[in-house]
Scaffold this motif. Structure first.
Motif, PDB file in Angstrom:
ATOM      1  N   PRO A 148       0.829  -1.210   0.000  1.00  0.00           N
ATOM      2  CA  PRO A 148       0.000   0.000   0.000  1.00  0.00           C
ATOM      3  C   PRO A 148       0.865   1.261   0.000  1.00  0.00           C
ATOM      4  N   LYS A 149       0.657   2.135  -0.989  1.00  0.00           N
ATOM      5  CA  LYS A 149       1.541   3.299  -1.139  1.00  0.00           C
ATOM      6  C   LYS A 149       1.539   4.217   0.076  1.00  0.00           C
ATOM      7  N   ARG A 154       5.707   6.332   4.165  1.00  0.00           N
ATOM      8  CA  ARG A 154       6.234   6.679   5.490  1.00  0.00           C
ATOM      9  C   ARG A 154       7.646   6.131   5.690  1.00  0.00           C
ATOM     10  N   LEU A 155       8.081   5.283   4.799  1.00  0.00           N
ATOM     11  CA  LEU A 155       9.433   4.750   4.849  1.00  0.00           C
ATOM     12  C   LEU A 155      10.419   5.638   4.096  1.00  0.00           C
ATOM     13  N   ALA A 156       9.915   6.398   3.138  1.00  0.00           N
ATOM     14  CA  ALA A 156      10.785   7.209   2.291  1.00  0.00           C
ATOM     15  C   ALA A 156      11.196   8.503   2.997  1.00  0.00           C
ATOM     16  N   PRO A 157      12.372   9.034   2.684  1.00  0.00           N
ATOM     17  CA  PRO A 157      12.755  10.348   3.217  1.00  0.00           C
ATOM     18  C   PRO A 157      11.725  11.401   2.829  1.00  0.00           C
ATOM     19  N   GLU A 158      11.550  12.399   3.679  1.00  0.00           N
ATOM     20  CA  GLU A 158      10.567  13.454   3.411  1.00  0.00           C
ATOM     21  C   GLU A 158      10.840  14.106   2.063  1.00  0.00           C
ATOM     22  N   SER A 159       9.769  14.461   1.404  1.00  0.00           N
ATOM     23  CA  SER A 159       9.778  15.137   0.095  1.00  0.00           C
ATOM     24  C   SER A 159      10.292  14.255  -1.042  1.00  0.00           C
ATOM     25  N   THR A 160      10.565  12.977  -0.759  1.00  0.00           N
ATOM     26  CA  THR A 160      10.995  12.065  -1.822  1.00  0.00           C
ATOM     27  C   THR A 160       9.787  11.534  -2.560  1.00  0.00           C
ATOM     28  N   ARG A 161       9.794  11.673  -3.868  1.00  0.00           N
ATOM     29  CA  ARG A 161       8.722  11.107  -4.681  1.00  0.00           C
ATOM     30  C   ARG A 161       9.082   9.662  -5.017  1.00  0.00           C
ATOM     31  N   ALA A 182      13.363 -10.547  -6.417  1.00  0.00           N
ATOM     32  CA  ALA A 182      12.687  -9.665  -7.374  1.00  0.00           C
ATOM     33  C   ALA A 182      12.228  -8.374  -6.712  1.00  0.00           C
ATOM     34  N   LEU A 183      11.939  -8.429  -5.406  1.00  0.00           N
ATOM     35  CA  LEU A 183      11.571  -7.246  -4.632  1.00  0.00           C
ATOM     36  C   LEU A 183      12.536  -7.094  -3.462  1.00  0.00           C
ATOM     37  N   ASP A 184      12.832  -5.842  -3.122  1.00  0.00           N
ATOM     38  CA  ASP A 184      13.610  -5.565  -1.911  1.00  0.00           C
ATOM     39  C   ASP A 184      12.762  -5.735  -0.661  1.00  0.00           C
ATOM     40  N   ALA A 185      11.491  -5.393  -0.762  1.00  0.00           N
ATOM     41  CA  ALA A 185      10.592  -5.493   0.394  1.00  0.00           C
ATOM     42  C   ALA A 185       9.161  -5.565  -0.108  1.00  0.00           C
ATOM     43  N   ALA A 186       8.303  -6.175   0.712  1.00  0.00           N
ATOM     44  CA  ALA A 186       6.872  -6.238   0.408  1.00  0.00           C
ATOM     45  C   ALA A 186       6.103  -6.032   1.699  1.00  0.00           C
ATOM     46  N   PHE A 187       5.011  -5.284   1.607  1.00  0.00           N
ATOM     47  CA  PHE A 187       4.173  -4.968   2.754  1.00  0.00           C
ATOM     48  C   PHE A 187       2.789  -5.551   2.553  1.00  0.00           C
TER      49      PHE A 187
END
Length: 252
Positions: A148-149, A154-161, A182-187
């Motif tokens: 879920p995006k 909430r994992l990405a640095p602020e203002s990072t698209r 194939a994926l680094d991570a999955a939620f």
């Protein structure tokens, strides 16, 4: 187990794209006669061979007898039914054997791409009989993250698209994509169920990854309540970083 899961996958593929009866259970969960046919096949083949084991399936009436059994089959006949009925290929058959709350055998069959994931506790994970491993390291490429995006943002640095990996309709398959790098991570968002998770959990774990609640708590199966909260799967170092990150976030 492998032979039965392969047979179930072939039945699902044979019914794929045909004129199926379908209906909705609960508030919005789709189900079709293909789900029921695959479930019947799995139950008919697995239960008589293991009469002392319990049974928990998305498409079978729950039986509290399972709670008194140390070993329980946990089954999703077609994980990703929306994709299946929509003519997409991102669905699978998912079967796990759980012992004392933890998966010990797991198979996830993706018939349309001819992928077969298998894991046994302590023996590693294979994809089409070749050993596979979760990706190593700490860095996260968000194009190799699925889930879920709003949660992942909430994992990405602020203002990072960020641009996430395209949606994978089957949660079990989404998690298995971590197991072969194939994926680094999955939620997984909240309200997943045992049958969505148990097989993929062992497949990730035996591939050198880790899967847990977002808090880091261990996932337990075959409880009275089979629903789970937000979960994450990743390679072990990356998983530790992700759990640590969310623990530091302010609680909303």
């Amino acid at each position: 187990m492998k032979a039965v899961v392969r047979e179930a996958g072939e039945l699902a593929r044979a019914m794929f794209g045909t004129d199926l009866r379908k209906w909705t259970k609960g508030a919005s969960s789709p189900v079709s006669e293909a789900d029921m046919a695959v479930n019947a096949l799995l139950e008919r083949k697995l239960r008589p061979a293991t009469p002392a084991y319990g049974w928990l399936s998305e498409e079978s009436a729950d039986d509290a007898v399972r709670l008194g059994r140390s070993r329980v089959w946990i089954v999703d006949p077609i994980d990703g039914t929306r994709s299946y009925l929509g003519g997409r290929h991102d669905w699978c058959v998912s079967v796990a054997l759980v012992e004392n709350g933890a998966p010990v055998l797991a198979a996830v069959h993706v018939p349309m791409s001819e992928e077969f994931f298998f894991a046994a506790r302590g023996r590693g994970t294979t994809l089409n009989d070749a050993q596979v491993h979760a990706s190593l390291g700490h860095d996260i490429d968000f194009s190799r993250v699925a889930g879920p995006k709003p949660l992942v943002e909430r994992l990405a640095p602020e203002s990072t698209r960020i641009e996430l990996h395209p949606r994978i309709g089957s949660l079990a398959l989404r998690l298995c994509r971590v197991a072969h790098g194939a994926l680094d991570a999955a939620f997984a968002g909240g309200q997943s169920r045992d049958w969505d998770l148990a097989a993929a959990h062992l497949i990730v774990q035996e591939a050198g990854g880790k899967m847990s609640a977002l808090s880091g708590e261990t996932i337990l199966y075959n409880r009275p309540d089979v629903a789970h909260g937000v979960l994450v799967a990743a390679g072990r170092d990356r998983h530790a970083d992700i759990v640590s990150h969310y623990r530091r976030l302010p609680q909303s």
